[in-house]
Each structure stands twice: as C-alpha cells, then as structure tokens.
Design a protein around this motif. Structure first.
Motif, mmCIF file in Angstrom:
data_model
loop_
_atom_site.group_PDB
_atom_site.id
_atom_site.type_symbol
_atom_site.label_atom_id
_atom_site.label_comp_id
_atom_site.label_asym_id
_atom_site.label_seq_id
_atom_site.Cartn_x
_atom_site.Cartn_y
_atom_site.Cartn_z
ATOM 1 N N LEU A 137 -8.165 42.394 -44.730
ATOM 2 C CA LEU A 137 -9.099 43.223 -45.259
ATOM 3 C C LEU A 137 -9.381 42.531 -46.617
ATOM 4 C CD1 LEU A 137 -7.223 46.691 -44.454
ATOM 5 C CD2 LEU A 137 -9.313 45.931 -43.636
ATOM 6 N N THR A 138 -8.768 41.402 -46.966
ATOM 7 C CA THR A 138 -8.813 40.794 -48.468
ATOM 8 C C THR A 138 -9.567 39.500 -48.297
ATOM 9 O OG1 THR A 138 -6.873 39.599 -48.084
ATOM 10 C CG2 THR A 138 -6.635 41.724 -48.588
ATOM 11 N N THR A 139 -10.041 39.187 -49.642
ATOM 12 C CA THR A 139 -10.673 37.818 -49.510
ATOM 13 C C THR A 139 -10.016 37.049 -50.428
ATOM 14 O OG1 THR A 139 -12.088 38.334 -51.863
ATOM 15 C CG2 THR A 139 -12.980 38.933 -49.344
ATOM 16 N N SER A 140 -10.130 35.608 -50.822
ATOM 17 C CA SER A 140 -9.682 34.837 -51.887
ATOM 18 C C SER A 140 -9.621 35.462 -53.021
ATOM 19 C CB SER A 140 -10.101 33.488 -51.500
ATOM 20 O OG SER A 140 -11.458 33.235 -51.982
ATOM 21 N N ALA A 141 -10.553 36.302 -53.330
ATOM 22 C CA ALA A 141 -10.680 36.879 -54.651
ATOM 23 C C ALA A 141 -10.245 38.220 -54.970
ATOM 24 C CB ALA A 141 -12.293 36.770 -55.186
ATOM 25 N N SER A 142 -9.459 38.811 -53.865
ATOM 26 C CA SER A 142 -9.138 40.104 -53.967
ATOM 27 C C SER A 142 -8.062 40.625 -54.858
ATOM 28 C CB SER A 142 -8.480 40.460 -52.409
ATOM 29 O OG SER A 142 -9.424 40.665 -51.542
ATOM 30 N N ILE A 143 -7.923 41.377 -55.384
ATOM 31 C CA ILE A 143 -7.006 42.092 -56.299
ATOM 32 C C ILE A 143 -6.194 43.173 -55.625
ATOM 33 C CG2 ILE A 143 -6.433 43.324 -58.383
ATOM 34 C CD1 ILE A 143 -9.191 42.627 -59.579
ATOM 35 N N VAL A 144 -4.782 42.932 -55.465
ATOM 36 C CA VAL A 144 -4.013 43.622 -54.576
ATOM 37 C C VAL A 144 -3.164 44.573 -55.379
ATOM 38 C CG1 VAL A 144 -2.330 43.759 -52.677
ATOM 39 C CG2 VAL A 144 -4.183 42.087 -52.881
ATOM 40 N N ASP B 172 -13.453 44.614 -54.364
ATOM 41 C CA ASP B 172 -12.726 43.703 -53.931
ATOM 42 C C ASP B 172 -11.164 44.023 -54.287
ATOM 43 O OD1 ASP B 172 -11.739 41.810 -52.129
ATOM 44 O OD2 ASP B 172 -12.770 40.064 -53.012
ATOM 45 N N VAL B 173 -10.970 45.341 -54.276
ATOM 46 C CA VAL B 173 -9.571 45.871 -54.467
ATOM 47 C C VAL B 173 -8.872 46.371 -53.294
ATOM 48 C CG1 VAL B 173 -8.234 47.256 -56.161
ATOM 49 C CG2 VAL B 173 -10.078 46.142 -57.048
ATOM 50 N N LEU B 174 -7.661 46.281 -53.308
ATOM 51 C CA LEU B 174 -6.917 46.646 -52.131
ATOM 52 C C LEU B 174 -5.550 47.160 -52.712
ATOM 53 C CD1 LEU B 174 -6.527 46.002 -48.285
ATOM 54 C CD2 LEU B 174 -4.580 46.056 -49.662
ATOM 55 N N VAL B 175 -5.465 48.525 -52.492
ATOM 56 C CA VAL B 175 -4.244 49.342 -52.943
ATOM 57 C C VAL B 175 -3.372 49.483 -51.861
ATOM 58 C CG1 VAL B 175 -3.262 51.410 -53.930
ATOM 59 C CG2 VAL B 175 -5.625 50.729 -54.527
ATOM 60 N N ALA B 176 -2.123 48.768 -51.740
ATOM 61 C CA ALA B 176 -1.325 48.525 -50.803
ATOM 62 C C ALA B 176 0.029 49.258 -50.632
ATOM 63 C CB ALA B 176 -0.693 47.021 -50.875
#
Length: 282
Positions: A201-208, A166-170
């Motif tokens: 593509l994210t959730t409430s718990a995502s790390i961006v 649950d990680v997104l690199v923006a």
C-alpha cells in the motif's frame, strides 16, 4: 500537546503517556481522528487540541486496534461530537467489548500510578462501525482507505491510507520508538505477511505513521518486516528441530533482546501446527 502537519491536512501528535501517536486527517467534510489515547481525561485534552487546529469538526474516529492506550479516549470524542461514528475492524471491537474491564484494571497499574484513578473512571466506548476487510471514508475532496491486512500486533489491526497525500497510518503494526510489541494477543507467524500487504500500500515516497514513535518511511517498514520475519522463521526452525519452548530463546540469535521476545516465541510456537513442533509446549 501539539500537532505537526506532515502532509496536506494530515496532522500528527506524539503523546508522552505511552508515547502514543494520534493522527488527524482533514477534508471538505471534516476531520477523521485516528486513535484517541488512554483515558477520558487524556481524550478530552486531545479533543481540545483537535479543536485548536481550527480545521473543522470531527466527523469520524478510527481505532487502529483495540488496546486501551488507543481507544479509552473514544468517549471523550463522543462527548464533543455525540453522533460521531467510531470505526474499527470487527475483531478489534469484539475484543474491546470482551476484555475491556480486565484490561482496564491492568492498565490502571499500581494505586500510586498517577493515571490510576482516571483510567478506572473511564467508560469503555466500543466502536460501532466495523468491517472485515476494507472500508472507504468519504471526506468530500479526498477518500481515506481503511484496510485490515491480517493478524499481526492483534487479530484486528487496521491501517489507514491517505492516497492523495501518500500517507499510511500503521497503528502498532509498526513502531519506531521501541521494538514492536508482541503481547499475549499477537500473531508473530502472521505479522510478516500482514506487513507485506502494508508495504504493497506504500510507495518509495510514502510517509508512514507508527503507533508509537516518530514518522518513518517505507524503508523502515521493510526493515522491521524483515526483523519480524526473522523472529517467525527462527521460531519455526527451532520448533521443527524439536527444540523445546523453554530452551528456544537461548538456542538462537534474535533481532531484539531476548527479554523482549519471550511472549513472541511462546505465541509463535503456539501458532505452529503440530507437524512443525515435535515436542509439546511447556
């Protein structure tokens, strides 16, 4: 430089020069490095730090967009891993190839700049694995998703998603150490809609992971999306009421200091159809 593990086999480092963020994602088949810094010298130091992780060999490099503070270290990773593929959106690769020499001269700055010589001495290595919409990188026990959400900071931005962590690199679609950067190649009228796709593509718990600054959460991205949306819609409103470009900054309230938004408003006015800007640009 030190890496911090922010999720299972996802490491992030913030580099003082340009405050650029580099991310490394590990899997059974090796490591993916996202953004390679701003010169061959800096890229080699970054590559050494990746080796020091002791987590495997680099099997892929990803450029989130074409800007040289994110791509000029590509060659250093090719020195260490000669066959490594370099992934990017097709527009990012084309823009890097088209404008690299001019951009490198600009990045070198004044002769007194401590990085002047190393930037000018750095060869430009253009990504050789490009895509138009989406791509999956198979690391064996996990899959990474590369997604082009649309035009925003540049025409060729991508985000990298690590679904199981649950990680997104923006990249520079999101910045947390300063307001988002609206350059001459930005698309302020498209940027809010592109961030809507990113939010999907994210959730409430995502790390961006932003392109610059510390990691953030989904709420931060949503707030920044809304601020960029204010810039776009304020520019649309001013132009539709016939406010000349020269007067636009002074004619409204903005979410960031006016001096930061000059190019943003110029680009927004240029993007609007003639029916929404009654007076010619000056």
């Amino acid at each position: 430089m030190t890496f911090t593990e922010i999720a299972d086999r996802v490491w992030v480092t913030r580099l003082p020069w340009y405050d650029v963020t580099t991310t490394v994602v590990g899997g059974d088949r090796g490591l993916v490095v996202v953004d390679t810094h701003a010169s061959a010298v800096a890229g080699r130091a970054l590559a050494d730090d990746v080796r020091d992780l002791g987590a495997g060999e680099v099997v892929a490099v990803v450029n989130t967009h074409w800007h040289l503070d994110h791509t000029l270290g590509n060659g250093a990773f090719r020195e260490g891993w000669p066959e490594v593929p370099i992934h990017a959106h097709e527009e990012a690769a084309a823009e890097l190839e088209r404008t690299a020499e001019t951009a490198r001269q600009e990045y070198a700055g004044e002769p007194a700049d401590p990085h002047h010589d190393e930037v000018l001495a750095t060869p430009v290595v253009v990504p050789d694995h490009t895509f138009s919409s989406a791509r999956v990188l198979d690391l064996g026990d996990r899959a990474l998703e590369l997604v082009h959400p649309g035009r925003a900071h540049t025409a060729g931005d991508l985000v990298l998603r690590v679904p199981d962590a649950d990680v997104l690199v923006a990249g520079d679609l999101v910045e947390s150490s300063a307001p988002p950067s609206f350059g001459d190649d930005s698309w302020p009228m498209d940027w809010p809609l592109s961030l809507d796709i990113v939010l999907g593509l994210t959730t409430s718990a995502s790390i961006v992971v932003p392109g610059h600054g510390p990691v953030v959460d989904r709420d931060f991205v949503e707030e920044q999306r809304n601020q960029i949306g204010v810039v776009a819609e304020t520019a649309r409103d001013l132009a539709s009421r016939g406010v000349p470009l020269a007067d636009a900054l002074a004619a409204a309230e903005w979410p960031w200091p006016r001096e930061h938004l000059r190019t943003a408003v110029e680009r927004a006015y240029a993007q609007l159809p003639r029916s929404q800007r009654r007076l010619p640009l000056i």
